[in-house]
Design a protein around this motif. Structure first.
Motif, PDB file in Angstrom:
ATOM      1  N   LYS A  33      -3.758   2.417  -1.968  1.00 33.53           N
ATOM      2  CA  LYS A  33      -3.608   2.408  -0.574  1.00 33.53           C
ATOM      3  C   LYS A  33      -4.955   1.593   0.160  1.00 33.53           C
ATOM      4  O   LYS A  33      -5.985   1.766  -0.616  1.00 33.53           O
ATOM      5  N   SER A  90       0.865  -1.363   0.082  1.00 31.76           N
ATOM      6  CA  SER A  90       0.108   0.039  -0.062  1.00 31.76           C
ATOM      7  C   SER A  90       0.687   1.341   0.179  1.00 31.76           C
ATOM      8  O   SER A  90       1.867   1.188   0.628  1.00 31.76           O
ATOM      9  N   ASP A  91       0.435   2.089  -0.587  1.00 33.36           N
ATOM     10  CA  ASP A  91       1.198   3.629  -0.860  1.00 33.36           C
ATOM     11  C   ASP A  91       0.402   4.453  -0.058  1.00 33.36           C
ATOM     12  O   ASP A  91      -0.780   5.067  -0.550  1.00 33.36           O
ATOM     13  N   PRO A  92       0.959   4.945   1.034  1.00 30.26           N
ATOM     14  CA  PRO A  92       0.116   5.956   1.924  1.00 30.26           C
ATOM     15  C   PRO A  92       0.038   7.120   1.347  1.00 30.26           C
ATOM     16  O   PRO A  92      -0.842   8.040   1.650  1.00 30.26           O
ATOM     17  N   ASP A 145      -6.539   0.098   3.791  1.00 29.54           N
ATOM     18  CA  ASP A 145      -6.218  -0.315   5.218  1.00 29.54           C
ATOM     19  C   ASP A 145      -6.426  -1.551   5.605  1.00 29.54           C
ATOM     20  O   ASP A 145      -7.289  -2.561   5.045  1.00 29.54           O
TER      21      ASP A 145
END
Length: 257
Positions: free
Chosen positions: A148, A140-142, A150
């Motif tokens: 992204k 995931s790329d914040p 969670d």
């Protein structure tokens, strides 16, 4: 890594079609990894004896490649980075670093490389309470909402082997920083360390991406309809073992020279 197929004839006269493969591990390492995987999946499951497993590997022959030329420059660069850090540890003996400390650092580097090469991909899962093993968390790329996702679980557990890699790199950098040497020389050592440490982290990230790509490929094949086709394209490369490990960049540069 499969490339083509071969036929194996059994004593009963039946023929089994198996994939030709390239192995980067010794048979002993493969058997050890297989037994660890069986133990993690089901502790009551009893795998075959070592003799039978060696015989299976002997029958399902594979090409043993010592060179990684043209295959995977992440693995090549990462493995070379471990070698460079090991040499760096040897150089620190001339800067008042104790022999016991050097042995400890080199042992940590050696065990960490074996972990990435042999065991890491066996522990990676789509959802894991270990952050280093969680695909959803790791890929995931914040900074990008479209890439992204969670996790619906907490990352409250740690992997001893992954923790060993982190601690070894932290201790090695701290050792360099505390050495008695000129400021210019220390900056050179720190630059070498940072450069090679980044290559190791890139290798680890690449292993997780490869695992996820394999999951996607298997999912496509399992859900493939009778009127559909799955085409996997790759460059056809020749093996030119010019040296033990050659990066993909060097390989392609040789083609055009």
């Amino acid at each position: 890594m499969p490339f083509g197929e071969k036929n194996i004839k059994l004593s009963s006269g039946d023929t089994i079609v198996v994939s030709n493969t390239i192995r980067n591990l010794l048979p002993t390492r493969i058997i050890q990894a297989y037994k660890e995987y069986c133990k993690e999946c089901d502790e009551e499951f009893k795998p075959l004896s070592d003799t039978c497993l060696f015989e299976i590997l002997h029958c399902c022959t594979a090409s043993n490649r010592k060179s990684l030329q043209g295959l995977d420059y992440f693995a090549c660069d990462g493995s070379n980075a471990f070698d460079m850090l090991t040499h760096l540890c040897d150089e620190l003996t001339t800067h008042d670093v104790t022999t016991s400390k050097i042995i400890e650092l080199k042992k940590g580097l050696h065990e960490s490389r074996n972990c990435l090469k042999n065991n890491y991909k066996l522990h990676v899962e789509f959802n894991s309470e270990v952050a280093d093993h969680c695909i959803k968390y790791g890929l995931s790329d914040p900074r990008d909402l479209f890439w992204k996702e969670d996790c619906n679980h907490s990352h409250s557990m740690e992997c001893d082997q992954c923790l060993l890699l982190k601690n070894t790199l932290i201790e090695l950098r701290a050792t360099i920083d505390s050495c008695s040497m000129t400021k210019e020389m220390k900056l050179r050592y720190l630059h070498r360390f940072d450069q090679n440490a980044q290559l190791i982290w890139d290798w680890k990230a690449h292993l997780m991406r490869c695992f996820q790509q394999d999951r996607a490929r298997i999912d496509i094949l399992q859900n493939l309809q009778n009127d559909s086709e799955f085409v996997l394209l790759d460059w056809a490369l020749k093996w030119l073992p010019m040296k033990y490990r050659e990066t993909q960049r060097d390989f392609f540069s040789n083609l055009f020279n």
